[in-house]
Design an enzyme around this catalytic site. Structure first.
Site, PDB file in Angstrom:
ATOM      1  N   GLY A  58      53.758  48.393 131.963  1.00 28.02           N
ATOM      2  CA  GLY A  58      53.870  48.000 132.907  1.00 28.02           C
ATOM      3  C   GLY A  58      52.455  48.638 133.711  1.00 28.02           C
ATOM      4  O   GLY A  58      51.813  49.578 133.195  1.00 28.02           O
TER       5      GLY A  58
ATOM      6  N   ARG B 196      52.478  40.826 129.441  1.00 25.19           N
ATOM      7  CA  ARG B 196      53.247  40.784 127.936  1.00 25.19           C
ATOM      8  C   ARG B 196      52.388  39.427 127.232  1.00 25.19           C
ATOM      9  O   ARG B 196      52.353  38.359 127.627  1.00 25.19           O
ATOM     10  CB  ARG B 196      54.566  40.490 128.242  1.00 25.19           C
ATOM     11  CG  ARG B 196      55.514  41.850 129.197  1.00 25.19           C
ATOM     12  CD  ARG B 196      57.144  41.369 129.722  1.00 25.19           C
ATOM     13  NE  ARG B 196      57.750  42.299 130.161  1.00 25.19           N
ATOM     14  CZ  ARG B 196      57.958  43.252 130.034  1.00 25.19           C
ATOM     15  NH1 ARG B 196      57.793  43.833 128.883  1.00 25.19           N
ATOM     16  NH2 ARG B 196      58.640  44.101 130.666  1.00 25.19           N
TER      17      ARG B 196
ATOM     18  N   ASP C 169      55.947  53.386 125.608  1.00 27.21           N
ATOM     19  CA  ASP C 169      56.867  52.953 124.354  1.00 27.21           C
ATOM     20  C   ASP C 169      56.656  52.094 123.827  1.00 27.21           C
ATOM     21  O   ASP C 169      56.726  52.138 122.622  1.00 27.21           O
ATOM     22  CB  ASP C 169      57.848  53.232 124.742  1.00 27.21           C
ATOM     23  CG  ASP C 169      59.027  53.211 123.186  1.00 27.21           C
ATOM     24  OD1 ASP C 169      60.011  52.154 123.344  1.00 27.21           O
ATOM     25  OD2 ASP C 169      59.110  54.161 122.749  1.00 27.21           O
TER      26      ASP C 169
ATOM     27  N   THR D 182      52.527  56.074 132.048  1.00 25.07           N
ATOM     28  CA  THR D 182      54.264  55.254 132.659  1.00 25.07           C
ATOM     29  C   THR D 182      54.853  56.110 133.717  1.00 25.07           C
ATOM     30  O   THR D 182      54.133  57.587 133.316  1.00 25.07           O
ATOM     31  CB  THR D 182      55.083  54.969 131.436  1.00 25.07           C
ATOM     32  OG1 THR D 182      56.570  55.264 131.865  1.00 25.07           O
ATOM     33  CG2 THR D 182      54.792  56.045 130.322  1.00 25.07           C
TER      34      THR D 182
ATOM     35  N   ASP E  97      57.608  56.811 134.470  1.00 27.42           N
ATOM     36  CA  ASP E  97      58.863  57.054 133.451  1.00 27.42           C
ATOM     37  C   ASP E  97      59.120  58.580 132.917  1.00 27.42           C
ATOM     38  O   ASP E  97      59.637  59.504 133.234  1.00 27.42           O
ATOM     39  CB  ASP E  97      59.898  55.740 132.911  1.00 27.42           C
ATOM     40  CG  ASP E  97      59.505  54.491 134.560  1.00 27.42           C
ATOM     41  OD1 ASP E  97      60.313  55.061 135.239  1.00 27.42           O
ATOM     42  OD2 ASP E  97      60.095  53.596 132.818  1.00 27.42           O
TER      43      ASP E  97
ATOM     44  N   ASP F 130      59.005  58.750 129.415  1.00 27.36           N
ATOM     45  CA  ASP F 130      59.626  58.804 128.944  1.00 27.36           C
ATOM     46  C   ASP F 130      59.426  59.101 127.322  1.00 27.36           C
ATOM     47  O   ASP F 130      59.834  58.534 126.571  1.00 27.36           O
ATOM     48  CB  ASP F 130      60.524  57.572 128.920  1.00 27.36           C
ATOM     49  CG  ASP F 130      59.908  56.277 129.370  1.00 27.36           C
ATOM     50  OD1 ASP F 130      58.458  57.139 129.005  1.00 27.36           O
ATOM     51  OD2 ASP F 130      60.139  55.557 129.230  1.00 27.36           O
TER      52      ASP F 130
ATOM     53  N   ARG G 252      63.749  53.326 133.988  1.00 26.40           N
ATOM     54  CA  ARG G 252      65.172  52.242 133.042  1.00 26.40           C
ATOM     55  C   ARG G 252      65.837  53.082 132.239  1.00 26.40           C
ATOM     56  O   ARG G 252      67.131  52.921 131.583  1.00 26.40           O
ATOM     57  CB  ARG G 252      64.429  51.052 132.794  1.00 26.40           C
ATOM     58  CG  ARG G 252      64.979  49.728 132.851  1.00 26.40           C
ATOM     59  CD  ARG G 252      64.098  48.975 131.976  1.00 26.40           C
ATOM     60  NE  ARG G 252      63.310  49.294 130.833  1.00 26.40           N
ATOM     61  CZ  ARG G 252      62.514  48.512 130.672  1.00 26.40           C
ATOM     62  NH1 ARG G 252      62.064  47.184 131.304  1.00 26.40           N
ATOM     63  NH2 ARG G 252      61.604  48.533 130.142  1.00 26.40           N
TER      64      ARG G 252
END
Length: 325
Positions: free
Chosen positions: A14, A75, A106, A129, A131, A133, A175
């Site tokens: 992303g 992707r 990740d 990212t 996020d 995360d 997410r």
């Protein structure tokens, strides 16, 4: 320790605001150290399909303030297979590339880790990212911009909620991690925050809303991370059933959180990380993720950055509830 002379940089997964600033830092630091620098288009797909271009200092001019990524991202299922990674390796060797810098999250690091295990090209990861995360860094590239975008939107929603005495349920991205929800919820004075890491019972939220209704507190905000087991629309339906008098609305912020001009923090973070990534290759520090911990550069082995997640401080959730009461 072999000397790295030719490096490639790619953005994968992303997109995140600040990726361009990181690319710029990698390119110009590499050129300063008399390296040949290449940009790989469309992430790992570009490695497999040989979409690899030489980069000059002017290639990254006037991009530090731009969102998205000039290298594009996509992707690539082919890279999951050994044959795909073999093609990627052969294409890098065509350009004599002997060092790879991967800006992503990740999943991108998993690909880099696997690739570095199979072939003799050292990899450095930069956490890009929204996020936040990934373990091994206090902040990730894009997180601050995404949070500020969410805050700006939620502030606007609160204005209209106040005008109509409405309950708004706002879904933000996240997410697998609820950091955007946590930070934006606290910063906007949300009454409740729902995240994957913290099990918030809808029944408890309804009880609080009923108490607020009795004391004529009719404007309420609930911020929900998209990864929470109960989505924003489902929460709204449950509340509407139990509190039919509440004027309830749902707003899903979506991909506006990915775009936009990166904040000062994200530009500086990305610049420091990109600069450190090239220096790591020069110094022989391989197969690590560059992070920043306590405002200092910190290296985490890629396998640890892949597997581990940062633990969330639940005291923040408690603080949010107290301040919003």
């Amino acid at each position: 320790m072999k000397k790295v002379n030719n490096i490639a940089v790619l953005t994968s997964g992303g997109d995140a605001p600040g990726m361009n600033a990181a690319v710029r830092a990698v390119v110009r630091t590499g050129i300063y150290h008399q390296m040949n620098v290449y940009g790989v288009m469309y992430g790992y797909r570009g490695m497999v399909k040989n979409e690899i271009l030489p980069m000059e200092s002017k290639s990254v001019a006037n991009i530090i303030q731009r969102g998205g990524t000039i290298l594009k991202t996509a992707r690539c299922m082919e890279f999951y297979e050994p044959e795909g990674r073999q093609k990627a390796y052969e294409n890098l060797k065509k350009h004599n590339i002997d060092g790879l810098i991967v800006i992503g999250g990740d999943g991108s690091f998993k690909g880099a880790q696997k690739f570095s295990q199979e072939y003799d090209i050292p990899c450095i990861g930069l956490p890009g990212t929204i996020d936040k995360d990934i373990a091994g860094t206090d902040f990730t590239i894009g997180f601050d911009t995404a949070v500020n975008t969410a805050i700006d939107a939620i502030d606007k929603i609160r204005d209209t909620a106040d005008a109509h005495d409405r309950l708004f349920i706002i879904e933000v991205m996240g997410r697998d991690a609820g950091y955007i929800a946590l930070h934006s919820g606290i910063a906007t004075g949300a009454e409740h925050i729902m995240m994957p890491e913290h099990k918030a019972e809808v029944e408890d939220i309804i009880a609080d809303l009923q108490a607020n209704e009795r004391r004529k507190k009719l404007v309420n905000l609930i911020v929900v991370a998209e990864g929470h087991e109960t989505g924003a629309n489902e929460v709204a339906n449950m509340i509407k059933h139990r509190l039919p008098n509440a004027d309830t609305r749902v707003c899903i912020l979506g991909h506006i959180q990915r775009g936009g001009t990166p904040t000062c923090q994200d530009r500086i973070l990305a610049s420091r990380m990109g600069y450190a990534a090239v220096n790591a290759l020069i110094e022989g520090t391989y197969n690590v993720m560059v992070g920043i911990v306590n405002n200092k550069i910190h290296y985490t082995p890629l396998d640890h950055a892949v597997k581990a997640k940062e633990e969330m401080d639940t005291d923040w959730v408690k603080m949010c509830k107290i301040l919003a009461s």
